[in-house]
Design a protein around this motif. Sequence first.
Motif, short mmCIF file in Angstrom:
data_model
loop_
_atom_site.label_atom_id
_atom_site.label_comp_id
_atom_site.label_asym_id
_atom_site.label_seq_id
_atom_site.Cartn_x
_atom_site.Cartn_y
_atom_site.Cartn_z
N ASP A 31 0.86 -1.18 0.00
CA ASP A 31 0.00 0.00 0.00
C ASP A 31 0.90 1.23 0.00
O ASP A 31 1.83 1.34 0.80
N ARG A 38 -1.12 -5.70 -0.09
CA ARG A 38 -2.48 -5.79 -0.61
C ARG A 38 -2.52 -6.85 -1.71
O ARG A 38 -1.66 -6.86 -2.60
N ALA A 80 -4.59 2.48 -4.21
CA ALA A 80 -3.71 2.21 -3.06
C ALA A 80 -2.39 1.58 -3.47
O ALA A 80 -1.35 1.82 -2.84
#
Length: 211
Positions: A31, A38, A80
């Motif tokens: 991220d 992620r 992100a």
Amino acid sequence: MKWQEYQEAVAVFYEQLDGFGTVHRNVYLPDLVTGQRRQVDVMIEMTERGHSLRMLIDAKFHSTPLDVKDIEEVAALSQAVGAHKTIIVAANGFTSPAETKARFIQCDLKTLSIEEALDLIVPDKWKMCPVCNADCIVLDQEGMTSLDNGLIFWWLAGQCRGCKCARVHCQDCGQKMYIEIGESLVCGCGHEWHATDEGIAIEFFKEEPQW
């Protein structure tokens, strides 16, 4: 079909597109704000004139069309991890508001049905099971035997990977049958076919042939 298989089918679909970069499956990216890892279903990396481009592809194996909330969640993930392009692939399409939202944020949408996904990852698939409509019948139970009358009898059959519904092709009489799990049917030859958890069983000449 399981969601993991659907995710794999989406990756295979993009791998088959010529010149579409390098496809990575089930990758973890940091991220940009928190540094936490992620998970991304499929990431495609492309290099054009010295510039690198990341395309995030999210596979959605939902039983209903995706709505605006689903689009926003994937878009947030894409931002992100610093992806330059977002693509969402869904098994059952998108609602009209979801399509409007996707156009506004320049997110590409694609519908890849379960049937199309199965074609990509199950090479010996016959067709979607008409009983459960959730998985495919695989014709992988081929047999041949010599009968007491000296004739050779052979058949082709298979069962749904999900509900075990059987599909039988009797080569002697040419009859093709669906048999639900725990049930049995007699073909034109007089043979009785059974669909069981262990496979397809045959009892020869249970009835007089219908010739």
